[in-house]
Design a protein around this motif. Sequence first.
Motif, PDB file in Angstrom:
ATOM      1  N   THR A 181      17.049   6.026  -4.339  1.00  0.00           N
ATOM      2  CA  THR A 181      17.083   4.577  -4.468  1.00  0.00           C
ATOM      3  C   THR A 181      16.279   3.926  -3.347  1.00  0.00           C
ATOM      4  OG1 THR A 181      19.287   4.720  -5.417  1.00  0.00           O
ATOM      5  CG2 THR A 181      18.606   2.579  -4.566  1.00  0.00           C
ATOM      6  N   GLY A 182      15.390   3.014  -3.727  1.00  0.00           N
ATOM      7  CA  GLY A 182      14.612   2.292  -2.721  1.00  0.00           C
ATOM      8  C   GLY A 182      13.349   3.004  -2.280  1.00  0.00           C
ATOM      9  N   SER A 183      13.034   4.155  -2.908  1.00  0.00           N
ATOM     10  CA  SER A 183      11.843   4.916  -2.502  1.00  0.00           C
ATOM     11  C   SER A 183      10.577   4.397  -3.171  1.00  0.00           C
ATOM     12  CB  SER A 183      12.026   6.398  -2.831  1.00  0.00           C
ATOM     13  OG  SER A 183      12.210   6.581  -4.231  1.00  0.00           O
ATOM     14  N   GLY A 184      10.725   3.416  -4.049  1.00  0.00           N
ATOM     15  CA  GLY A 184       9.555   2.845  -4.714  1.00  0.00           C
ATOM     16  C   GLY A 184       9.137   3.595  -5.963  1.00  0.00           C
ATOM     17  N   LYS A 185      10.121   4.066  -6.747  1.00  0.00           N
ATOM     18  CA  LYS A 185       9.794   4.797  -7.979  1.00  0.00           C
ATOM     19  C   LYS A 185       9.001   3.913  -8.944  1.00  0.00           C
ATOM     20  CE  LYS A 185      13.972   6.167  -9.227  1.00  0.00           C
ATOM     21  NZ  LYS A 185      14.832   5.763  -8.095  1.00  0.00           N
ATOM     22  N   ILE A 222       0.865  -1.179   0.000  1.00  0.00           N
ATOM     23  CA  ILE A 222       0.000   0.000   0.000  1.00  0.00           C
ATOM     24  C   ILE A 222       0.899   1.227   0.000  1.00  0.00           C
ATOM     25  CG2 ILE A 222      -1.733   1.280   1.310  1.00  0.00           C
ATOM     26  CD1 ILE A 222      -2.604  -1.425   2.490  1.00  0.00           C
ATOM     27  N   PRO A 223       0.636   2.198  -0.868  1.00  0.00           N
ATOM     28  CA  PRO A 223       1.507   3.380  -0.924  1.00  0.00           C
ATOM     29  C   PRO A 223       1.584   4.098   0.427  1.00  0.00           C
ATOM     30  CG  PRO A 223      -0.010   3.348  -2.785  1.00  0.00           C
ATOM     31  CD  PRO A 223      -0.456   2.268  -1.859  1.00  0.00           C
ATOM     32  N   ILE A 224       2.813   4.483   0.818  1.00  0.00           N
ATOM     33  CA  ILE A 224       2.978   5.301   2.020  1.00  0.00           C
ATOM     34  C   ILE A 224       2.563   6.735   1.664  1.00  0.00           C
ATOM     35  CG2 ILE A 224       4.838   3.831   2.918  1.00  0.00           C
ATOM     36  CD1 ILE A 224       6.825   6.000   2.021  1.00  0.00           C
ATOM     37  N   PRO A 225       2.363   7.610   2.658  1.00  0.00           N
ATOM     38  CA  PRO A 225       1.862   8.965   2.365  1.00  0.00           C
ATOM     39  C   PRO A 225       2.647   9.714   1.293  1.00  0.00           C
ATOM     40  CG  PRO A 225       1.770   8.551   4.719  1.00  0.00           C
ATOM     41  CD  PRO A 225       2.434   7.357   4.112  1.00  0.00           C
ATOM     42  N   ASP A 226       3.988   9.668   1.338  1.00  0.00           N
ATOM     43  CA  ASP A 226       4.790  10.379   0.329  1.00  0.00           C
ATOM     44  C   ASP A 226       4.532   9.827  -1.075  1.00  0.00           C
ATOM     45  OD1 ASP A 226       5.920  11.771   2.470  1.00  0.00           O
ATOM     46  OD2 ASP A 226       7.859  11.888   1.448  1.00  0.00           O
ATOM     47  N   GLN A 227       4.426   8.488  -1.191  1.00  0.00           N
ATOM     48  CA  GLN A 227       4.157   7.871  -2.489  1.00  0.00           C
ATOM     49  C   GLN A 227       2.759   8.239  -2.982  1.00  0.00           C
ATOM     50  OE1 GLN A 227       4.839   3.755  -1.480  1.00  0.00           O
ATOM     51  NE2 GLN A 227       6.881   3.747  -2.397  1.00  0.00           N
ATOM     52  N   ALA A 228       1.790   8.217  -2.078  1.00  0.00           N
ATOM     53  CA  ALA A 228       0.409   8.546  -2.449  1.00  0.00           C
ATOM     54  C   ALA A 228       0.317   9.966  -3.003  1.00  0.00           C
ATOM     55  CB  ALA A 228      -0.510   8.380  -1.241  1.00  0.00           C
ATOM     56  N   LYS A 229       1.050  10.905  -2.374  1.00  0.00           N
ATOM     57  CA  LYS A 229       1.056  12.292  -2.861  1.00  0.00           C
ATOM     58  C   LYS A 229       1.650  12.371  -4.262  1.00  0.00           C
ATOM     59  CE  LYS A 229       1.522  14.501   1.686  1.00  0.00           C
ATOM     60  NZ  LYS A 229       2.469  15.196   2.587  1.00  0.00           N
ATOM     61  N   ALA A 230       2.767  11.649  -4.450  1.00  0.00           N
ATOM     62  CA  ALA A 230       3.432  11.664  -5.762  1.00  0.00           C
ATOM     63  C   ALA A 230       2.528  11.053  -6.830  1.00  0.00           C
ATOM     64  CB  ALA A 230       4.758  10.906  -5.682  1.00  0.00           C
ATOM     65  N   ILE A 231       1.856   9.945  -6.495  1.00  0.00           N
ATOM     66  CA  ILE A 231       0.954   9.275  -7.450  1.00  0.00           C
ATOM     67  C   ILE A 231      -0.166  10.223  -7.867  1.00  0.00           C
ATOM     68  CG2 ILE A 231      -0.747   7.416  -7.696  1.00  0.00           C
ATOM     69  CD1 ILE A 231       1.127   5.817  -5.687  1.00  0.00           C
TER      70      ILE A 231
END
Length: 672
Positions: A39-43, A10-19
Motif C-alpha cells: 500500500t502506498g508504493s505507487g502501484k 518521477i518514478p523512484i528507482p524501484d518503480q522504474a525497475k518495475a515499469i
Amino acid sequence: MQFKLQSKYIPIPDQAKAIDKLSEGILSGEKYQTLLGVTGSGKTFTMAKVIEKVQRPTLIISHNKTLAAQLYQEMRELFPDNAVSYFVSYYDYYQPEAYIPSTDTYIEKDSDINETIDKLRLAATANLLTRPDTIVVASVSCIYNIGSPKEYGHFIFEFAQGMKITREQIIDRIVDLQYERSEFGFNRGTFRVRGDAIDVYPAYLDEGIHIEVEGDHIKKAEMINPVTGVVIKNLKLKIENYVLYPAKHFMTNPDNYKEVFEHIKHDLNTQVKKLKAEKKILEAHRLAQKVTYDLEMIQEMGYVKGIENYSRYFDGRNPGDAPFSLLDYFNEPYKDKWMLLVDESHMTFPQIRGMYNGDLARKQTLIDYGFRLPSALDNRPLRFEEFMRRVPNFIASSATPNDWEVSMSKNKVTELLVRPTGIPDPLVEIKPVKNQIADVITEIKKTTAKKQRTLVTTLTKKTAEDLSAYLNEQGLKVQYLHSDVKTLERTDILDDLRAGKYDVLVGINLLREGLDLPEVSLVAILDADKEGFLRSDVTLIQTMGRAARHVEGRVIMYADRITGSMERALDEVKRRRIYQIAYNLKHHITPTSIDKPRRERVIEFDSKEKGSWVFTDKERVFESLPHLEIDAMTPMEVKRLVKNLQTEMRLAAQDLNFELAADIRDKIKEIS
C-alpha cells in the motif's frame, strides 16, 4: 493519438525497475505477470507508466465499484487527453427475473438503471471502436453479455454537413439506433423534431447534436448544450464528419428478422413439445404465449424487455457458445494488441470464477417452468476458461497476490516494497477484546484531537451500523460503509472522511483494498482473533495497509489470542517494515505523510435527493403501511413515503428477498 501521462512525479528507482520489467514482458510476448506492491508504493502510477510505455488500449478490472471509481478518477487525471472510460453495472436496483416453484411465485425482471453509469458504459464501447488511446476501468460486470460488437458497430449513423439525405431518412436512421422520439423532454437516448431541425441527445455524451436539414441535404450540424440549446463554441467538439452510435448495446438487424424468427419459432416448437411430453401443459402454453408476444414486439419496435435472452439468435451463436462481452470490444478492433491489468487480483480473479454458476441455477428454473427458452442460458457471464482465452495477457497487481497468479507468472514476481514517501508499514498493537468498544472510542478521540482520521472494521453490517450509531452518541462524526451503500455514494463518503466531515468510518470488507486515504492514521480491527475470511491473513494485511499512508500510522488489533492468520499477517508486515526502514537509511529518506488533493466526484449528487435515501428510523416503512392514512397525506409526504419504500425495495433485492421486493414494488405502484 498516443497515450501521454501527465504528472509531476518521477518514478523512484524501484518503480522504474518495475515499469521496465513489466513493459518489456508485455512487448516481448510474456502472457502473465504479477506485481506485488505494498500500500502506498505507487502501484497505480507504475501501471500508468506501463500503459504509456507499451502504448496499447488497456482494460483495468477491479473487484468492486468503489475501487473502480477511484481508479477511474486517477487514470482520468493521469491521462487527461486520452479516452478514459468507466464500465460497471448500471443498476441502482436490480431484481432479476425469477420463479419460486414452492410458492408458484413469478417475479418479473425489474430494475432502476443509473443513467449516468449507462452513459459511461456506452461511451466506453464507442471509444473502443474509434480511439486506440482508450483505457477502460471496469468491474467484473465486463464479463457479462452486452451484445455483438459487430452488430453494435454496424448500427451507426455517419453524417456530415452537406450530406445528401432527407429529414425523414435521418429520423428513420435515428429510430433504428434505438433512440426514442420525445417532444416534451430531452434526455439521453432521445431525439426531438422541430420543423426542419432534429436534436439528438447521444446516450454516451453530455452534449446534444443539432442537425438542420434543407431540402434533401444537411445544412448544418452542431454540438449544443442539451439544456439551453446554445451552440457549444469548442473547436474539439466541432462536427465535420460525425458518427452517432446506438443508444443501447443489444441491437437487432431487421434484415435478419426472417431467419432469426424462424430459428426462434423452431426452438419454441421443440421446447413446447418437450414440456407437453412431460405433462407440463400450463408451462407449454405460457412459453408459447410469452415468446410469441416478444417476437411481435421485436418486429414492431426492434426491442423488448428481456431481449438479451434472445441475443444468441441475433448474434449468430450456437447453443453453449460464449456470449459477447466487453472483452470482444477490445479483441474485435485490436486482436491481441491490448493489455489487461487486474487490480487487487487476489479478490478479482475469484470473483470472475464465481459469476457463471450463480446465474445458471436461476435461469434453469425459468426454463423448466416455461418462462424462457433454453437460449436464455446463453445470456450469461463468461466462464473462467472463456475469459482466459479472450485475454492476450495480464498483469496481476496486489499487495497479497494468490498462489494462482504467482504460478501463472512462473513464480517470477515483480515487487514494489518501497514507498516514495518513506513511510514504513504501521506498528501493530494487540489489546484484549474485553472493553474493546470503550477503548476504541478513547483511541478515536486521541486521533481526532490531532485532526487525523480513523477506520474501524467489524464482522457484520448490523454491528457496523449499531457501532456507528453509538459512536455518534459519543459526540463523534461517524459514517458506516458497506455493500448497501449506493455505488457512487461510497466514493463521496470517502471524500467526506478526508475533508473532515467524518472523524471515523466503520465498515466490514469495503475498508480493505486500495482505499487512498492519507489522513487516516489509525486502523482498529475489532474481534481480530475470529478466524475466517474477514480475519484471514490476506484480509488483515490489506486492512492494516490502510494506515500505511500516514507517518503516524498505527494499527490496533483487539484479540485474546494470536491466530495463525494473525501470525502470518504480522510476520509479513514486519518484513515489509524492515525493508522500508533499511531503504530509508541507505538513501537518507525522512518519512513524510502523503499530501494528496481530493479529486472531483465521478458524479455530482443532489444533497437533498441523496439524503432522502437514508433511514433514520429503525422501523421499516413497509411494515407500517397498514397503520398509515395515506389519503390524509400531503403530496410531499406521499412523495417522501414512496422514496423510502423504493429504498426498502432495493435493500430487499440486494438481500435476495425478491418476494418482499416485488410486494413493495406493487405497493409503490398502488400509492403512486
